[in-house]
Each structure stands twice: as C-alpha cells, then as structure tokens.
Design a protein around this motif. Structure first.
Motif, short mmCIF file in Angstrom:
data_model
loop_
_atom_site.label_atom_id
_atom_site.label_comp_id
_atom_site.label_asym_id
_atom_site.label_seq_id
_atom_site.Cartn_x
_atom_site.Cartn_y
_atom_site.Cartn_z
N GLY A 189 0.81 -1.21 0.00
CA GLY A 189 0.00 0.00 0.00
C GLY A 189 0.84 1.26 0.00
O GLY A 189 0.51 2.25 -0.68
N LEU A 190 1.96 1.27 0.73
CA LEU A 190 2.78 2.47 0.83
C LEU A 190 3.47 2.78 -0.49
O LEU A 190 3.64 3.96 -0.84
N LYS A 213 8.98 7.90 2.08
CA LYS A 213 9.88 6.99 1.36
C LYS A 213 10.91 6.38 2.31
O LYS A 213 11.34 5.23 2.12
N THR A 214 11.33 7.13 3.33
CA THR A 214 12.26 6.57 4.31
C THR A 214 11.62 5.45 5.09
O THR A 214 12.24 4.40 5.33
N ILE A 215 10.38 5.66 5.50
CA ILE A 215 9.65 4.62 6.22
C ILE A 215 9.45 3.40 5.33
O ILE A 215 9.58 2.25 5.77
N PHE A 216 9.15 3.64 4.05
CA PHE A 216 8.99 2.52 3.12
C PHE A 216 10.28 1.72 3.00
O PHE A 216 10.24 0.48 2.98
N ALA A 217 11.41 2.39 2.92
CA ALA A 217 12.68 1.69 2.76
C ALA A 217 12.95 0.76 3.93
O ALA A 217 13.39 -0.39 3.75
N GLY A 249 6.08 -3.52 -8.85
CA GLY A 249 6.78 -4.72 -8.37
C GLY A 249 6.13 -5.30 -7.13
O GLY A 249 6.02 -6.52 -7.00
N THR A 250 5.69 -4.45 -6.22
CA THR A 250 5.02 -4.96 -5.02
C THR A 250 3.71 -5.67 -5.38
O THR A 250 3.37 -6.69 -4.77
N LEU A 251 2.99 -5.14 -6.36
CA LEU A 251 1.74 -5.77 -6.76
C LEU A 251 1.99 -7.10 -7.49
O LEU A 251 1.25 -8.07 -7.30
N ILE A 252 3.05 -7.15 -8.32
CA ILE A 252 3.39 -8.41 -9.00
C ILE A 252 3.82 -9.45 -7.98
O ILE A 252 3.47 -10.64 -8.09
N LEU A 271 -5.93 -0.65 2.70
CA LEU A 271 -6.59 -0.19 3.92
C LEU A 271 -5.61 -0.11 5.09
O LEU A 271 -5.66 0.82 5.90
N THR A 272 -4.73 -1.10 5.18
CA THR A 272 -3.72 -1.09 6.24
C THR A 272 -2.88 0.17 6.16
O THR A 272 -2.66 0.87 7.16
#
Length: 468
Positions: A31-32, A59-63, A139-142, A195-196
């Motif tokens: 989601g992020l 983006k930092t939190i995502f990494a 890529g995350t969805l794949i 949603l998360t």
C-alpha cells in the motif's frame, strides 16, 4: 524437556510465528508504494511542495519496512527444507517455478528501481524518477500476485496430476496460476494492504494534527487517508462477501468452522454473532444468534439449507475455536474501518475534518487495525485449511520432515528471541520516524500579513526594514 511437544505442532507454530512477522511488512509496503506513486504524481501535476515533502517523509519509512519484509521472508524458504521437506518434495514441481517467477519478475523489478526512487531524483530527473517509483509500486503488486497464486493453489488446487512417486506435477499452468480462489484472494489481499496503509497514514496524520505539528502536511495526509478509508472499506466488505461465497463452494468445512455450524440446518441456518465453540461437544455454548441470517448471507435465501460439520469426519475438521474467533476479529475490524470512513465523511461535510479531535483520536487508535485484520484473516485462511497443506490432497501430518521435536523447539526459541530483538528494534525505529514530521516553516515577513506587536505594516516594507 521439549520431547513432550509434538514436532508437527512445533513446526506449525514456528512457520506461523515467522509468517506473522513477515506478512505485516509486505501488507504495509504494498500500500505504501502505491501511496508514494500517488504523492509524486500529485507533485508533478500540481507543483505543490507539500506532496513532495510527504513523499520524502514516507519513502524513508517505506525503505525500512521493505528491508524488514525481505529479511523476514528469507527465513521461511529455509523452513521448507528443514521442517517441511516432504511438502517441498511433493509440491515442488508446482510451487518452485511460481516462487521463482516472483523473484525474477517482482523482486528484481523492486530491487532494480528502489535505489533510483530513494536517491536518484536529482540524478535522473523528475520523469524518470517517477517511472522508478511506479516500477517499485508495480513490483510490489506483482509480488503479491505470485505469492497469492501459490497460496491460493494450496487452498484450491487445480491444473495438476500426481506422478508415480506422489509428486504434484503441472498439467495446465493457466489453471494452476488462475486457480478458482486466486482472483478473490488477490483482490481481497491487495485491498487489505491499501486499507492497512491508509489507516497507518491516517493515524500518523491524526497524531500530528492532535499535536498541531505541521498542520498542512498532517492535514493533507489525513485527508487522503480518510478518502481511502471511506471509499475502499465498503468495497472490501463486498469483495469479502464474494470471497466467502467462493470459499463455501470450494472449502465448505472452513466456512462451517467460521460460522460455528456444528449441525446442518435444512431450513435456514442462523448467524452466530458470538459464543464459545465447544468442539468436543459439537456445539456453540452461550450462542448469540440471528435466525436464518447465515443462509441469507451465504445463499441469498432465508430458507436455504446449509450443511454443518456433522457431515465432515472428525479427523478432517479444522480447529473451530481459532477459525471462529479470528474470522470475527477480521469482520469486526472491517466494519470498524467502515465506521471511521463514514465518520470522516460526516466531518468533511461539516467542514470539521481537521478540527474534530474525536475523529483524530479514533483514527490514531485505529492505526494498527489493518495489521490486526490482516493477521486475523491469514489465521482464518490457513487454520481453516487444516488438516491439509494442499487442500483435499496432502495432509499436514504427511508434509513434515523426519525431524525431532527438540530440534524444532530450539530453533523456534531462537527465532522468537532474534525476531523480537531485530524486528522490534526496526518497528521502534519506524515509529520514531513517524513521530518526527518536521514542522511547517514559518513564512517570511514579506510573504504574509503576520504582525509582530509594535511593528507597523510600514516597517515590513523594504524601506521600513532599513529604517528609511
């Protein structure tokens, strides 16, 4: 001392523990990543620096979350060899290629563009940088697609044959990948990930609105999150209903356990809201139920008959207590998310979205709700599949490696200690990052009508500054 435990139970607990840690990070990063793509797209479109600042913040939190998701996922592949080698041998011809495709497509795509997304804006230009962000999100969805295809095949196996040595071998790859439950489970999981993320973003925005730090950025992320909650939560309920009907068709015992139906109901089954399932006595004690509503939900007919667990052999029944309660936790949180979304719409209509502190406190309290709902849904799905690893074809008891209970218990304890130390520290670091949203800069005197006591408008002009 570990010899009093069963190796199968310990191996299942070990896999459940590692998966529980792992699944929350991909659910968040899926989601992020899409949220980051939306933020950067809005910045390119509107040229509003608020979106760019939010992109840099998230983006930092995502990494960090992406890194912990990768590390926590590696461990599970080793368990296939150590604890579940028989399953790996029998299902490998089907499972192995699908997992390989996930690495070759999704992971390589994510890893290839992640560095550009994190560090390359000033090196490749805004257009190519946005392309990198889109590729990471794709890529995350794949990745979710391949993993859900694997797990869905274990739930509703199709397109295979069993060879002379008992292995599942592919016959029709289209039928394997697009097995009967795959479209429903993929849609349900991706929406759950969105949603998360929405409730985490909304919770962080609410936290900073309550503290009155960076109201512009906090308000923007909070508004976006509440739009997602209001739109996607009702959609998730509809998708969940369709997924439940598909499960009733292909895994009826799981639905019987979810509903707490020990007995068949030839003239309409009640919806049991709460109760204490008693699997030994084959009943739900202290049941609070609505007559015939379960038949209406599952068959769209008040008087439609529904079979119960009395039609299933005792040794083929799933653990009812766990499935019954995990399903209710998931559903309750789903409706709670819907309630927050509707509450936000009411506040938005009243013009108090950024001032209603009750809404902000509720959103902050609901921030972890998506993770809990994802875990509850995963428990419902996986425990409800028992006693099978490949539903209807391979029992869990027949999938275990020839391994002693003390060895599994020792590694389980090691996992618990290391996971809580490593991922506990990582989670704490993410929470610290979320709490450090920088304050919006104060405007220059030239930029606005701010008046300091004793300073006249004339003094804010160029001449006034120099005392001329």
């Amino acid at each position: 001392m570990f010899e009093i435990f069963d190796a199968q139970l310990l191996a299942r607990l070990q896999f459940a523990f590692t998966v529980s840690f792992h699944i929350i990070f991909p659910a968040f990063s899926i989601g992020l990543a899409s949220y980051l793509a939306v933020l950067e797209g809005l910045w390119l479109w509107k040229k509003d620096k608020v979106y760019l600042k939010l992109f840099d913040f998230w983006k930092t939190i995502f990494a960090v979350a992406f890194g912990m998701g990768v590390v926590s996922g590696i461990v599970m592949s080793y368990q296939f060899g150590t604890n579940w080698s028989v399953f790996s041998d029998k299902a490998g011809p089907v499972i192995g290629p699908l997992m390989g495709y996930e690495v070759l497509t999704a992971f390589f795509l994510e890893a290839g563009f992640l560095g550009v997304m994190l560090f390359g804006r000033h090196r490749v230009g805004p257009g190519l940088h946005y392309l990198a962000t889109l590729m990471v999100a794709l890529g995350t969805l794949i990745s979710a697609t391949w993993i859900l295809s694997v797990n869905s095949w274990m739930q509703t196996p199709a397109g295979f044959a069993i060879n002379d040595v008992g292995q599942f071998v592919p016959v029709d790859w289209w039928a394997i990948v697009f097995n009967p439950s795959f479209p429903y489970r993929l849609t349900h999981m991706v929406i759950a990930a969105y949603l998360t993320t929405a409730f985490v973003v909304g919770g962080v925005g609410a936290y900073h609105l309550l503290r009155r730090t960076s109201p512009e950025r906090a308000g923007t992320m909070f508004s976006m999150a509440m739009w997602m909650a209001a739109i996607v939560a009702p959609l998730q309920i509809l998708v969940g209903d369709a997924h439940g009907l598909n499960t009733l068709e292909h895994q009826p015992a799981k639905v019987m356990a979810m509903e707490g139906h020990f007995d068949s109901h030839p003239e309409g089954a009640p919806l049991i809201l709460f109760g204490l399932p008693n699997q030994a006595e084959k009943r739900v004690d202290y049941a609070v139920q609505i007559p015939k509503l379960s038949s209406l939900i599952l068959k769209h007919d008040l008087n439609a008959p529904l079979a119960g667990l009395d039609t299933i052999d005792d040794d083929k029944e799933p653990p009812v207590v766990v499935v019954f309660w995990s399903f209710r936790v998931m559903v309750a949180l789903g409706f709670a998310m819907l309630g927050v979304g509707l509450f936000s719409l009411w506040c938005r209509w009243r013009g108090t979205l950024f001032e209603n502190r009750l809404l902000h406190r509720v959103a902050l309290a609901m921030a972890p709700a998506g993770f809990v709902a994802v875990l509850a849904g995963w428990i419902t799905t996986e425990v409800g599949r028992q006693p099978y690893t490949i539903y209807g074809h391979l029992l869990t008891a027949d999938s275990l490696s020839p391994i002693a209970a003390p060895a599994v218990a020792a590694s389980l304890i090691a996992f618990i200690i290391v996971y809580f130390l490593v991922f506990g520290a990582g989670t704490f670091y993410i929470l610290r990052l979320m709490a450090r949203l920088p304050r919006d800069p104060m405007p220059d005197l030239d930029d606005g009508p701010i008046r300091t006591s004793g300073v006249t408008p004339a003094m804010q002009t160029e001449g006034g500054k120099h005392g001329l």
